[in-house]
Structures are given as structure tokens and as C-alpha cells.
Design a protein around this motif. Structure first.
Motif, PDB file in Angstrom:
ATOM      1  N   THR A  99      18.874  71.215 -41.463  1.00 32.37           N
ATOM      2  CA  THR A  99      19.189  72.257 -40.495  1.00 32.37           C
ATOM      3  C   THR A  99      18.270  72.057 -39.292  1.00 32.37           C
ATOM      4  O   THR A  99      17.235  71.399 -39.394  1.00 32.37           O
ATOM      5  CB  THR A  99      18.966  73.678 -41.065  1.00 32.37           C
ATOM      6  OG1 THR A  99      17.563  73.919 -41.232  1.00 32.37           O
ATOM      7  CG2 THR A  99      19.670  73.863 -42.403  1.00 32.37           C
TER       8      THR A  99
ATOM      9  N   CYS B 177      23.643  71.335 -40.986  1.00 28.98           N
ATOM     10  CA  CYS B 177      23.932  72.590 -40.293  1.00 28.98           C
ATOM     11  C   CYS B 177      22.965  72.795 -39.127  1.00 28.98           C
ATOM     12  O   CYS B 177      21.973  73.512 -39.252  1.00 28.98           O
ATOM     13  CB  CYS B 177      23.873  73.781 -41.250  1.00 28.98           C
ATOM     14  SG  CYS B 177      24.400  75.345 -40.496  1.00 28.98           S
TER      15      CYS B 177
ATOM     16  N   VAL C  72      20.653  76.801 -36.393  1.00 30.51           N
ATOM     17  CA  VAL C  72      20.445  77.944 -37.289  1.00 30.51           C
ATOM     18  C   VAL C  72      19.489  78.981 -36.698  1.00 30.51           C
ATOM     19  O   VAL C  72      18.846  79.736 -37.415  1.00 30.51           O
ATOM     20  CB  VAL C  72      19.950  77.493 -38.684  1.00 30.51           C
ATOM     21  CG1 VAL C  72      20.974  76.600 -39.347  1.00 30.51           C
ATOM     22  CG2 VAL C  72      18.585  76.795 -38.596  1.00 30.51           C
TER      23      VAL C  72
ATOM     24  N   ILE D  80      23.627  81.115 -34.029  1.00 28.63           N
ATOM     25  CA  ILE D  80      24.060  82.092 -35.036  1.00 28.63           C
ATOM     26  C   ILE D  80      24.831  83.268 -34.434  1.00 28.63           C
ATOM     27  O   ILE D  80      25.963  83.557 -34.873  1.00 28.63           O
ATOM     28  CB  ILE D  80      22.872  82.589 -35.893  1.00 28.63           C
ATOM     29  CG1 ILE D  80      22.404  81.499 -36.860  1.00 28.63           C
ATOM     30  CG2 ILE D  80      23.263  83.841 -36.686  1.00 28.63           C
ATOM     31  CD1 ILE D  80      21.154  81.869 -37.662  1.00 28.63           C
TER      32      ILE D  80
ATOM     33  N   GLY E  28      16.305  83.216 -38.653  1.00 33.03           N
ATOM     34  CA  GLY E  28      17.506  82.472 -39.010  1.00 33.03           C
ATOM     35  C   GLY E  28      17.202  81.172 -39.724  1.00 33.03           C
ATOM     36  O   GLY E  28      17.858  80.820 -40.712  1.00 33.03           O
TER      37      GLY E  28
ATOM     38  N   VAL F  40      18.661  80.664 -43.499  1.00 36.83           N
ATOM     39  CA  VAL F  40      19.641  79.625 -43.828  1.00 36.83           C
ATOM     40  C   VAL F  40      19.055  78.640 -44.836  1.00 36.83           C
ATOM     41  O   VAL F  40      19.747  78.208 -45.770  1.00 36.83           O
ATOM     42  CB  VAL F  40      20.135  78.912 -42.559  1.00 36.83           C
ATOM     43  CG1 VAL F  40      21.068  77.750 -42.931  1.00 36.83           C
ATOM     44  CG2 VAL F  40      20.871  79.892 -41.644  1.00 36.83           C
TER      45      VAL F  40
ATOM     46  N   PRO G 142      26.763  77.683 -38.687  1.00 36.58           N
ATOM     47  CA  PRO G 142      26.115  78.752 -39.458  1.00 36.58           C
ATOM     48  C   PRO G 142      27.082  79.725 -40.115  1.00 36.58           C
ATOM     49  O   PRO G 142      26.885  80.112 -41.269  1.00 36.58           O
ATOM     50  CB  PRO G 142      25.237  79.445 -38.411  1.00 36.58           C
ATOM     51  CG  PRO G 142      24.898  78.364 -37.444  1.00 36.58           C
ATOM     52  CD  PRO G 142      26.138  77.523 -37.349  1.00 36.58           C
TER      53      PRO G 142
ATOM     54  N   CYS H  99      27.268  80.350 -44.074  1.00 43.58           N
ATOM     55  CA  CYS H  99      26.732  81.608 -44.611  1.00 43.58           C
ATOM     56  C   CYS H  99      27.658  82.806 -44.439  1.00 43.58           C
ATOM     57  O   CYS H  99      27.348  83.897 -44.947  1.00 43.58           O
ATOM     58  CB  CYS H  99      25.396  81.930 -43.939  1.00 43.58           C
ATOM     59  SG  CYS H  99      24.151  80.639 -44.111  1.00 43.58           S
TER      60      CYS H  99
END
Length: 344
Positions: free
Chosen positions: A95, A122, A125, A130, A308, A312, A328, A332
Motif C-alpha cells: 500500500t 493498493c 490509502v 480514500i 488510513g 488499510v 481503497p 475495504c
């Protein structure tokens, strides 16, 4: 299960490390600056490792027992690829806190390799992306046949040095929007309009924000633009700058501007971190002319990023999702942003 914050000694990385410590978590703090990393690790009583991204063998050794890395060391157009390559080699979930368009596209291009390796990729984040990504997902849920999506945000917070340097590096490339599913390069301040982000109507301009990439993968909506408030004076300056943008592509010019930025404060003050609300707005339209609008208020972008990144990373550790590229909200859920809502 072990996780790492790489670039922990930077402005946002330090915020993230301190937040993780406050939750009783024990990330490995990592970066290339030995003195700064060991000082922070000593202060927070957390494990640490010093490793340079250019040393492939040492980086893979550092990641060998790490399950998730939160990459916080930019400019990500330079640093993301070596970290992603190392993560794919060591089967470490990746991430980062980038907002850079090219990094999202690069990570997406590694999707099949990530699937094969069982590695989550990802990027974005933090505040990038996000809130806006979750707004995109929520608008798609409200208007399933949307064909255009406009996103934007309004924040009074100071930029960190890292964010400012990244913005400067991108200036020479101009703007970007998505049209008919494809990202196209456009001039700086390409489009302008008046928008109420949630704090009164303001004049605004397009920017090459990460959602030009990510919101498409999240929503499938083929036409995307992203806006921030801007004074008419700034818009005129940027439009004039389009004629000289080629100058900003030279590395010496980027380095010159970066040195100027180094003279600024490292980031928002404590007061701004706690009090500077960010207004996030989105608008989806379909071909029939139906419109859905969404406005939310979230905490300061750097404070949100510090949370964040931790949230994550913990989600990945706890849920062990299948490998591949994610935004994100795809990873999630669109409700992720609701953790960061504020009342004002």
C-alpha cells in the motif's frame, strides 16, 4: 503478522507511526536515513530497519518477513516501482499514500502479476484517494447508469513538503481527465466551474488528481474530472504557464523548485491537523440528465492519511484478501471513509 511503514521519518510517515503506537501496534519503521529512523524508533520504542530502495537485495531481505508495507516515501513516480517489485518478489502486500496518477496506472498494470503472486497492490490509502474514491463508489451505487463523474475537495490545510514537491514534479505534464474510459493529457486549469463543495460556492479548476485513474476502476464511469477551488488569478497564471510547461520537465528545474520547497515548514501545524476540515464533493450524471450529488466532511487530509494507512494495513492483515490491484473502496468497501467523518 508483521507490517512496515517505509519512509517513517517523513512528515506523514511520522504521524502514521505515532498513531500506530497510540493504538498499541508495533510496525517496523523503515527508511534510508539511518539517524532519523533510529531516533524515531527509539522515541516510540518500535523496531526499525535502514534500507535504500535502490539496493534491491537489501530491500528484499528487509521485506522477507513483512506481511504488509505502507510506503510513505515519495516522490512515488520514482519510489513506487522498486518497492512494488520487491513486494511482488517477497509476497508482501503493498500500500502507499500516493496521489500520483502515473503510480496508480503503473500499479494497475501489475494486476495479473499481483494475482499470480497473491499480493495486494493498493496505492492511495490516505487522503489521496480514500475520501474521493469512496464518494465515487457511493455515487455509482446511487446512479448505476452514470456516464460522467465529477469529484472535488476543498481544504484550508497547508501542504507538506512532500506533497508540494510531488505537485511541482507533475506541473510539466499538465492536467489530465478521463474521456470515454481513457486518460487524456490536457492543459493546466483545463476546465473551470463554480462548485459548492460544502462550504459555499467557489470558483474551481480541474487538477490531475489520482481519481482520474482510480475512480474509473472503482465505478466503471468512463468520463471523470476532479476539481479544487482556485482564484481566477491563479487560473490565469496556470493558463499562461501552459506555454512554458516544457521548462518544468527538466530535472534541474524540478530540483531547483524542490530546494525552494525545502525552505517551507514540513507540513500543517498541530492546530491545522486538528481543526482544518476537508470538504469532499461528488456529482454523477447519466445520459438522461439525471444527477446525484454527495457532500461529506472529513478530517484534515494528513491526519486522515495517518489513520488510513494504519486502517488499510490492519484490514489486509485481518482479512487476507486475494492478490491483485485494488482501490481503497474496492478493498475495504465504500463505508471506509465513514471512519473519518467530522461534524462542523
Amino acid at each position: 503478522m508483521k507490517w512496515m511503514i517505509y519512509g517513517a521519518n517523513g512528515y506523514t510517515g511520522t504521524l502514521m507511526a505515532k498513531h500506530a503506537k497510540s493504538l498499541g501496534l508495533t510496525p517496523v519503521l523503515a527508511g534510508r536515513k539511518s539517524e532519523a529512523i533510529h531516533r524515531l524508533a527509539g522515541e516510540l520504542e518500535l523496531p526499525s530497519v535502514v534500507v535504500d530502495l535502490t539496493d534491491t537485495q537489501a530491500l528484499q531481505q528487509a521485506l522477507a518477513e513483512i506481511d504488509v508495507v505502507v510506503h510513505c516515501a515519495g516522490p512515488f513516480e520514482i519510489t513506487a516501482a522498486p518497492m512494488i517489485e520487491a513486494c511482488l518478489a517477497t509476497k508482501t502486500h503493498y500500500t502507499d499514500i500516493t496521489g500520483e496518477l502515473s503510480v496508480f496506472e503503473y500499479a494497475h498494470a501489475q494486476h495479473q502479476r499481483a494475482v499470480d503472486a497473491g499480493v495486494v497492490l493498493c496505492p492511495g490509502v490516505g487522503f489521496d484517494v480514500i475520501p474521493t474514491d469512496c464518494v465515487a463508489a457511493k455515487l455509482k451505487q446511487k446512479l448505476a447508469d452514470a456516464t460522467s463523474l465529477t469529484l472535488g475537495f476543498d481544504s484550508a490545510s497547508r501542504m507538506s513538503r512532500g506533497t508540494a514537491k510531488t505537485s511541482v514534479r507533475r506541473l510539466g505534464d499538465g492536467g489530465a481527465v478521463r474521456q470515454d474510459g481513457k486518460i487524456i493529457s490536457v492543459p493546466l486549469a483545463y476546465h473551470t466551474r463554480h462548485i459548492d463543495f460544502g462550504n459555499g460556492e467557489k470558483f474551481a479548476m480541474t487538477i490531475p488528481w489520482g481519481d482520474v485513474s482510480t475512480a474509473y476502476y472503482t465505478s466503471g464511469i468512463p468520463n471523470i474530472e476532479v476539481y479544487i477551488p482556485a482564484s481566477p488569478k491563479l487560473v490565469k497564471k496556470l493558463k499562461r504557464l501552459n506555454w512554458f510547461r516544457w521548462l518544468l520537465r527538466f530535472e534541474w528545474m524540478k530540483n531547483f523548485l524542490a530546494k525552494k520547497i525545502d525552505q517551507q515548514p514540513p507540513g500543517p501545524s498541530e492546530k491545522q491537523l486538528e481543526q482544518a476540515i476537508t470538504y469532499v464533493w461528488g456529482e454523477a450524471r447519466n445520459d438522461k440528465g439525471d444527477v446525484e450529488t454527495l457532500r461529506i466532511k472529513v478530517m484534515n487530509g494528513y491526519k486522515l492519511t495517518s489513520r488510513g494507512g494504519v486502517d488499510v494495513a490492519q484490514f489486509i492483515l485481518n482479512h487476507q484478501p486475494q492478490g491483485g490491484y485494488y482501490t481503497p473502496s474496492l478493498l475495504c468497501g465504500s463505508e471506509l471513509v465513514e471512519k473519518y467523518y467530522v461534524d462542523a
